[in-house]
Design a protein around this motif. Structure first.
Motif, mmCIF file in Angstrom:
data_model
loop_
_atom_site.group_PDB
_atom_site.id
_atom_site.type_symbol
_atom_site.label_atom_id
_atom_site.label_comp_id
_atom_site.label_asym_id
_atom_site.label_seq_id
_atom_site.Cartn_x
_atom_site.Cartn_y
_atom_site.Cartn_z
ATOM 1 N N SER A 146 0.996 -1.163 0.107
ATOM 2 C CA SER A 146 0.144 0.058 -0.428
ATOM 3 C C SER A 146 1.234 1.381 -0.197
ATOM 4 O O SER A 146 0.529 2.435 -1.375
ATOM 5 C CB SER A 146 -0.898 0.088 1.279
ATOM 6 O OG SER A 146 -1.033 1.632 1.196
ATOM 7 N N GLY A 147 1.822 0.809 0.529
ATOM 8 C CA GLY A 147 2.490 2.216 0.607
ATOM 9 C C GLY A 147 3.623 2.679 -0.320
ATOM 10 O O GLY A 147 3.087 4.162 -0.818
ATOM 11 N N LEU A 148 3.615 1.443 -0.897
ATOM 12 C CA LEU A 148 5.071 1.677 -2.563
ATOM 13 C C LEU A 148 4.002 2.181 -3.012
ATOM 14 O O LEU A 148 4.495 3.239 -4.011
ATOM 15 C CB LEU A 148 5.385 0.156 -2.317
ATOM 16 C CG LEU A 148 6.701 0.165 -1.965
ATOM 17 C CD1 LEU A 148 7.191 -1.424 -1.403
ATOM 18 C CD2 LEU A 148 7.551 0.976 -2.102
ATOM 19 N N SER A 149 2.253 1.528 -3.210
ATOM 20 C CA SER A 149 1.874 2.497 -4.535
ATOM 21 C C SER A 149 1.377 4.116 -4.329
ATOM 22 O O SER A 149 1.347 4.357 -4.989
ATOM 23 C CB SER A 149 0.127 1.167 -3.712
ATOM 24 O OG SER A 149 -0.593 1.757 -3.512
ATOM 25 N N LYS A 150 1.646 3.948 -3.238
ATOM 26 C CA LYS A 150 1.639 5.765 -3.193
ATOM 27 C C LYS A 150 2.905 6.648 -3.549
ATOM 28 O O LYS A 150 3.270 7.279 -3.439
ATOM 29 C CB LYS A 150 0.993 6.532 -1.266
ATOM 30 C CG LYS A 150 0.181 5.753 -1.782
ATOM 31 C CD LYS A 150 -0.864 6.181 0.228
ATOM 32 C CE LYS A 150 -2.629 5.458 0.069
ATOM 33 N NZ LYS A 150 -1.800 3.753 0.299
ATOM 34 N N SER A 176 -5.085 -2.450 -8.909
ATOM 35 C CA SER A 176 -6.290 -2.688 -8.105
ATOM 36 C C SER A 176 -5.660 -2.145 -6.837
ATOM 37 O O SER A 176 -5.883 -1.534 -5.916
ATOM 38 C CB SER A 176 -7.217 -4.167 -7.844
ATOM 39 O OG SER A 176 -6.236 -4.908 -7.626
ATOM 40 N N LEU A 177 -3.966 -2.657 -6.535
ATOM 41 C CA LEU A 177 -3.320 -2.391 -5.424
ATOM 42 C C LEU A 177 -3.479 -0.603 -5.309
ATOM 43 O O LEU A 177 -2.194 -0.624 -4.482
ATOM 44 C CB LEU A 177 -2.260 -3.083 -5.568
ATOM 45 C CG LEU A 177 -2.592 -5.000 -5.034
ATOM 46 C CD1 LEU A 177 -0.893 -5.197 -4.918
ATOM 47 C CD2 LEU A 177 -3.244 -5.264 -3.871
ATOM 48 N N GLY A 178 -3.834 0.210 -6.797
ATOM 49 C CA GLY A 178 -3.034 0.992 -7.000
ATOM 50 C C GLY A 178 -1.522 1.693 -7.848
ATOM 51 O O GLY A 178 -1.592 3.177 -7.549
ATOM 52 N N PHE A 179 -0.485 0.561 -8.400
ATOM 53 C CA PHE A 179 -0.155 0.859 -9.024
ATOM 54 C C PHE A 179 -0.438 1.289 -10.400
ATOM 55 O O PHE A 179 -1.470 0.600 -10.975
ATOM 56 C CB PHE A 179 1.187 -0.544 -8.513
ATOM 57 C CG PHE A 179 1.732 -0.827 -7.880
ATOM 58 C CD1 PHE A 179 2.941 -0.136 -7.225
ATOM 59 C CD2 PHE A 179 0.947 -1.732 -6.589
ATOM 60 C CE1 PHE A 179 3.002 -0.385 -6.143
ATOM 61 C CE2 PHE A 179 1.485 -2.280 -5.426
ATOM 62 C CZ PHE A 179 3.059 -1.684 -5.037
ATOM 63 N N LYS A 180 0.105 2.150 -11.019
ATOM 64 C CA LYS A 180 0.587 2.701 -12.214
ATOM 65 C C LYS A 180 0.952 2.871 -13.283
ATOM 66 O O LYS A 180 0.772 2.447 -14.414
ATOM 67 C CB LYS A 180 0.124 3.982 -12.315
ATOM 68 C CG LYS A 180 -1.388 4.829 -10.917
ATOM 69 C CD LYS A 180 -2.693 4.570 -11.627
ATOM 70 C CE LYS A 180 -3.837 5.162 -10.915
ATOM 71 N NZ LYS A 180 -3.575 4.624 -9.131
ATOM 72 N N ASN A 181 2.481 2.128 -12.657
ATOM 73 C CA ASN A 181 3.693 2.086 -13.250
ATOM 74 C C ASN A 181 3.846 0.619 -13.202
ATOM 75 O O ASN A 181 3.963 0.295 -13.027
ATOM 76 C CB ASN A 181 4.730 3.019 -12.894
ATOM 77 C CG ASN A 181 5.800 3.254 -13.560
ATOM 78 O OD1 ASN A 181 5.455 2.156 -15.357
ATOM 79 N ND2 ASN A 181 6.080 4.723 -13.846
ATOM 80 N N ILE A 182 3.437 -0.010 -14.610
ATOM 81 C CA ILE A 182 4.268 -1.443 -14.670
ATOM 82 C C ILE A 182 4.735 -2.064 -16.207
ATOM 83 O O ILE A 182 4.502 -1.772 -16.586
ATOM 84 C CB ILE A 182 2.778 -2.298 -14.560
ATOM 85 C CG1 ILE A 182 2.150 -2.560 -13.133
ATOM 86 C CG2 ILE A 182 2.841 -4.197 -14.527
ATOM 87 C CD1 ILE A 182 0.269 -2.765 -13.242
ATOM 88 N N SER A 183 5.675 -2.705 -15.255
ATOM 89 C CA SER A 183 6.906 -3.256 -16.785
ATOM 90 C C SER A 183 6.771 -5.553 -17.001
ATOM 91 O O SER A 183 6.249 -5.424 -15.718
ATOM 92 C CB SER A 183 7.736 -2.674 -16.313
ATOM 93 O OG SER A 183 9.058 -3.108 -17.726
#
Ligand code: SF4
Length: 189
Positions: A146-150, A176-183
């Motif tokens: 959660s913290g990392l997603s912010k 869905s965890l809030g991450f917007k940047n996925i590689s």
């Protein structure tokens, strides 16, 4: 200028698709302070010589958080060196299992980009990303997601033959965890 520092060959996980897998026990090299400083100095001087405004340092491994002290030293050294106001950016590639709150606070303070290995929901992630005793690593990193997603985080998702069909579900889960940047990276097994 982008400098990638492989601080150590060692890792606390034994992922099934790791390219160090066969030789894990024989690999033990750790970067010395001398090499760390000389590498940063050389790359910084190259940045100036080529009139580049950005100097990016990525701490890589193995698992670089096994060498947390080297990260702290590298950041301090680069900051001291930077008399020309070159834009310094730091990044770390981590499996996340050695994170703790002070380390995350530090990364936030120093404006790190964090590349975190996460393959999807627990069953997918744990099928490959395991400790030497065979235990999956998802529950160890879960409290920090959660913290990392912010923060300025990028998720690295390995595409393996076994979970190719579940790729879309995994990406949906990570999103869905809030991450917007996925590689992604491909396991060429
Ligand atoms: S976290 Fe990275 S270095 Fe460590 S075993 Fe897994 S793939 Fe290899």
């Amino acid at each position: 200028m982008n400098l990638v520092l492989s601080l150590t060959e060692q890792c606390n996980l034994r992922c099934s698709y790791c390219y160090y897998r066969e030789s894990q026990s024989a690999r033990s090299l750790v970067m010395s302070d001398d090499v760390l400083r000389q590498s940063i100095q050389f790359a910084y001087e190259m940045s100036l010589a080529h009139k580049q405004n950005n100097f990016n340092i990525t701490f890589f491994g193995g698992e670089p958080l096994l060498c947390k002290e080297a990260i702290l030293k590298g950041v301090e050294f680069a900051k001291q060196l930077n008399a020309e106001n070159v834009r310094l950016r730091f990044a770390v590639n981590t499996n996340g299992t050695l994170l703790d709150s002070p380390t995350l606070d530090y990364f936030q303070k120093e404006n790190f980009r964090i590349f975190l290995s996460l393959d999807g929901p627990q069953d997918v992630h744990d099928s490959a990303r395991r400790f030497p005793n065979g235990k999956g690593s998802f529950n160890t990193i879960q409290p920090f997601l959660s913290g990392l997603s912010k923060m300025d985080s990028v998720i690295l998702r390995v595409i393996s033959r076994k979970y190719l069909n579940g790729l879309a579900d995994s990406i949906r889960f990570i999103h869905s965890l809030g991450f917007k940047n996925i590689s992604t990276a491909t396991d060429f097994d």
